[in-house]
Scaffold this motif. Structure first.
Motif, PDB file in Angstrom:
ATOM      1  N   TRP A  61      -2.230   2.022  -6.007  1.00  0.00           N
ATOM      2  CA  TRP A  61      -3.550   2.634  -5.825  1.00  0.00           C
ATOM      3  C   TRP A  61      -4.116   2.409  -4.434  1.00  0.00           C
ATOM      4  O   TRP A  61      -4.988   3.130  -3.991  1.00  0.00           O
ATOM      5  N   LYS A  62      -3.627   1.425  -3.699  1.00  0.00           N
ATOM      6  CA  LYS A  62      -4.173   1.078  -2.379  1.00  0.00           C
ATOM      7  C   LYS A  62      -3.539   1.951  -1.301  1.00  0.00           C
ATOM      8  O   LYS A  62      -2.318   1.982  -1.153  1.00  0.00           O
ATOM      9  N   SER A  63      -4.382   2.647  -0.525  1.00  0.00           N
ATOM     10  CA  SER A  63      -3.834   3.484   0.542  1.00  0.00           C
ATOM     11  C   SER A  63      -3.633   2.654   1.808  1.00  0.00           C
ATOM     12  O   SER A  63      -4.304   1.647   2.022  1.00  0.00           O
TER      13      SER A  63
ATOM     14  N   CYS B 126       0.846  -1.194   0.000  1.00  0.00           N
ATOM     15  CA  CYS B 126       0.000   0.000   0.000  1.00  0.00           C
ATOM     16  C   CYS B 126       0.876   1.237   0.000  1.00  0.00           C
ATOM     17  O   CYS B 126       2.064   1.164   0.283  1.00  0.00           O
TER      18      CYS B 126
END
Length: 102
Positions: free
Chosen positions: A72-74, A67
């Motif tokens: 794209w993953k927070s 992440c």
């Protein structure tokens, strides 16, 4: 690996690496121009650093547990988790390697 400060190219793709990317890599590999960690089982926040901030999402492809920038993953706890994990990562060493062979 963090002592290889002049390293310019690192391809560890398809090596079944597990765990977190050590923050020491981002802090110490200041000459790194190419990074490929594609297709592994890495997780947690991607460390930030002078060179690591230049890599695109495809450097980390198919590591669904990663992440933070540039994927794209927070991360749920943001940069605070990255800072808190430094001591644990130092104790645990660098990447783990997963093997299906017994």
């Amino acid at each position: 690996m963090e002592n290889l400060s002049n390293l310019e190219w690192l391809d560890l793709s398809s090596n079944e690496l597990v765990g977190k990317i050590p923050w020491q890599l981002a802090a110490n590999l200041k000459q790194l121009g190419f990074l490929n960690l594609y297709i592994s089982k890495l997780e947690g926040p991607i460390p930030l650093g002078p060179q690591f901030n230049t890599f695109k999402e495809d450097s980390y492809g198919w590591n669904l547990g990663l992440c933070g920038f540039p994927v794209w993953k927070s991360c749920s706890s943001g940069g605070a988790q990255q800072e808190c994990d430094h001591d644990k990562e130092h104790r645990d060493g660098l990447f783990g390697i997963y093997s299906t062979f017994q």
